[in-house]
Design a protein around this motif. Structure first.
Motif, short mmCIF file in Angstrom:
data_model
loop_
_atom_site.label_atom_id
_atom_site.label_comp_id
_atom_site.label_asym_id
_atom_site.label_seq_id
_atom_site.Cartn_x
_atom_site.Cartn_y
_atom_site.Cartn_z
N ALA A 94 -40.89 46.78 -43.89
CA ALA A 94 -41.49 45.96 -42.76
C ALA A 94 -41.60 44.15 -42.82
CB ALA A 94 -42.60 46.73 -42.45
N GLN A 95 -41.53 44.00 -44.09
CA GLN A 95 -41.96 42.64 -44.43
C GLN A 95 -40.69 41.86 -45.13
OE1 GLN A 95 -45.80 42.21 -46.49
NE2 GLN A 95 -46.88 43.13 -44.78
N GLY A 120 -44.69 39.67 -34.89
CA GLY A 120 -44.83 38.56 -36.09
C GLY A 120 -44.08 38.86 -37.30
N LYS A 121 -43.06 39.86 -37.48
CA LYS A 121 -42.25 39.93 -38.63
C LYS A 121 -41.14 38.95 -38.52
CE LYS A 121 -44.59 43.72 -39.46
NZ LYS A 121 -45.41 44.49 -40.41
N ASN A 122 -40.38 39.05 -39.90
CA ASN A 122 -39.34 38.17 -40.09
C ASN A 122 -38.33 38.01 -38.92
OD1 ASN A 122 -41.05 37.66 -42.31
ND2 ASN A 122 -39.16 37.34 -43.61
N LEU A 123 -38.20 39.31 -38.27
CA LEU A 123 -37.36 39.35 -37.48
C LEU A 123 -38.29 40.22 -36.21
CD1 LEU A 123 -34.77 39.35 -35.65
CD2 LEU A 123 -34.03 41.61 -36.86
N ALA A 125 -39.31 41.37 -32.27
CA ALA A 125 -39.02 41.81 -30.93
C ALA A 125 -40.07 41.07 -30.14
CB ALA A 125 -39.12 43.28 -30.66
N TYR A 126 -40.14 41.18 -28.68
CA TYR A 126 -40.84 40.64 -27.81
C TYR A 126 -41.91 41.71 -27.59
CZ TYR A 126 -38.57 36.07 -26.73
OH TYR A 126 -38.27 34.78 -27.11
N GLY A 127 -42.06 42.60 -28.10
CA GLY A 127 -42.92 43.59 -28.16
C GLY A 127 -43.04 44.74 -29.17
N GLU A 128 -43.10 45.70 -29.23
CA GLU A 128 -42.76 46.74 -30.44
C GLU A 128 -41.48 47.37 -30.49
OE1 GLU A 128 -45.50 47.38 -32.08
OE2 GLU A 128 -47.10 46.45 -30.71
N GLY A 129 -40.94 47.45 -31.72
CA GLY A 129 -39.88 47.90 -31.97
C GLY A 129 -39.82 48.32 -33.67
N GLY A 130 -38.73 49.01 -33.86
CA GLY A 130 -38.43 49.38 -35.66
C GLY A 130 -37.03 49.93 -35.55
N ALA A 131 -36.81 50.19 -37.01
CA ALA A 131 -35.31 50.92 -37.19
C ALA A 131 -35.65 51.63 -38.47
CB ALA A 131 -34.48 49.76 -37.05
N PRO A 280 -50.16 29.20 -44.16
CA PRO A 280 -49.14 29.10 -42.87
C PRO A 280 -47.64 29.22 -43.32
CG PRO A 280 -50.90 27.39 -42.47
CD PRO A 280 -50.94 27.96 -43.95
N MET A 281 -47.04 30.13 -42.85
CA MET A 281 -45.63 30.34 -43.04
C MET A 281 -44.88 30.76 -41.95
SD MET A 281 -42.86 30.50 -45.07
CE MET A 281 -43.24 29.99 -46.75
N TYR A 282 -43.79 30.17 -41.37
CA TYR A 282 -42.90 30.62 -40.35
C TYR A 282 -41.83 29.40 -40.71
CZ TYR A 282 -45.97 27.20 -37.87
OH TYR A 282 -46.65 26.21 -37.50
N PRO A 283 -40.55 29.88 -40.24
CA PRO A 283 -39.29 28.80 -40.36
C PRO A 283 -39.61 27.48 -39.80
CG PRO A 283 -38.63 30.94 -39.44
CD PRO A 283 -40.32 31.00 -39.28
N GLU A 284 -40.39 27.32 -38.77
CA GLU A 284 -40.15 26.06 -38.01
C GLU A 284 -41.59 25.10 -38.49
OE1 GLU A 284 -40.67 28.95 -36.47
OE2 GLU A 284 -38.89 29.35 -35.56
#
Ligand SMILES: *Cc1c(COP(=O)(O)O)cnc(C)c1O
Length: 307
Positions: A94-95, A120-123, A125-131, A280-284
């Motif tokens: 998940a992370q 909030g994960k590294n990839l 969605a605009y809502g819930e999701g998983g694989a 704080p950590m995010y690509p931008e």
């Protein structure tokens, strides 16, 4: 769904790191299995393979490897233990999207793995999701059926299942965002390098350790200090949000009180809970922002030493 597909059920035990987010546990408890926690290593913060053996019983069926903060667990050691004791090894990724263990991506280093696309994960969605991922063709087909009421062909049900289908809109968003994941991951790694560089002389701060076998994807950049609560307050006053991942170890959570763990059972996990602070950590994030965070941390310790 991974544990369910593997036939884990009531009476079974599943080995899970004590140092994780609670979602890692729900897979086991939803199947009716008993979670059995194991302490973590002091340098990687991931499950300590040396402490698993003593927790294995006749009922143990699986080990969940979790790649905390985006750094792979020691998969060779875990695979070795799983093989020796004839257990399923599965991953919670998940992370850890695109994280690597010895140049191989997580998600393919065990029987099957789960990913989260929570926003909030590294990839995200605009809502819930998983694989889920697996290299086992038979298991893959079972997953496909299980997510769609246990059927491959409509109204012909071959296995137990549920509705785990992803909403189309989430898939569309993820399909576009996936193209940027490499670039974003590199951004996180660059930000972590700059943090490491700027904090290198701050003796009161323990920085994250990238293990020799790992390519860390820094879902979180987590430092440690004995004065964590004070530092968090200080940074907050400077407009810097930080987080605690996680403030209460799983074995001490109220919901698991029936498992009869107590304070002192997992000393490393408990110590970390008191000392960790996620910056704080995010690509931008910009270089200026990272400088500002690190300058503020340095100010905090300078002011303290003068006081
Ligand atoms: C986010 C997360 C999950 C999955 O969360 P969902 O909300 O179900 O997408 C699982 N395990 C860990 C460790 C997580 O951080």
């Amino acid at each position: 769904m991974v544990l369910w597909a593997l036939g884990i059920g009531p009476g079974d035990e599943v080995i899970i790191p004590a140092n994780t987010f609670i979602a890692t546990v729900w897979g086991a408890t939803l199947c009716g299995a008993k979670p059995v926690f194991v302490d973590c290593e002091i340098d990687s913060y991931n499950i300590d393979p040396k402490k698993i053996g003593e927790k294995i019983t006749k009922r143990t069926k699986a080990i969940i490897a979790f790649h905390l903060y985006g750094q792979s667990a020691d998969m060779d050691q875990l695979n070795k233990i799983a093989k020796e004791h004839n257990l399923f090894l599965v991953e919670d990724c998940a992370q850890a999207h695109l994280a690597e263990y010895k140049q191989k991506r997580v998600g393919g280093l065990s029987r099957a793995a789960s990913f989260s696309f929570y926003p909030g994960k590294n990839l995200g969605a605009y809502g819930e999701g998983g694989a889920v991922t697996t290299s086992d063709q038979e298991l893959a087909l079972k997953f496909k059926m299980m997510r769609d009421h246990g059927s491959d062909k409509k109204y012909y049900h071959e296995v137990y299942g549920h509705n785990y289908r992803m909403e189309g809109i989430q898939g569309a968003v993820l399909g576009v965002k996936l193209r940027y994941l490499d670039r974003w991951t590199q951004g996180r790694r660059n930000n972590a390098s700059l943090y490491n560089e700027l904090l290198k002389d701050v003796r009161d701060v323990i920085k994250p350790k990238e293990m020799p076998y790992a390519k860390h994807v820094y879902h979180l950049y987590v430092i440690r200090t004995a004065r964590r609560d004070e530092l968090q307050k200080y940074l907050d006053a400077k407009g810097i949000s930080t987080g605690l991942h996680y403030p209460v170890p799983l074995h001490l959570q109220k919901v698991f009180s029936n498992l009869n763990y107590k304070e002192g059972d997992f000393p490393i996990t408990e110590k970390l809970a008191k000392e960790i602070l996620s910056l704080p950590m995010y690509p931008e994030l910009t270089k200026d922002q990272i400088h500002y965070v690190c300058d503020s941390i340095k100010d905090f310790f300078n002011e303290k030493s003068k006081a």
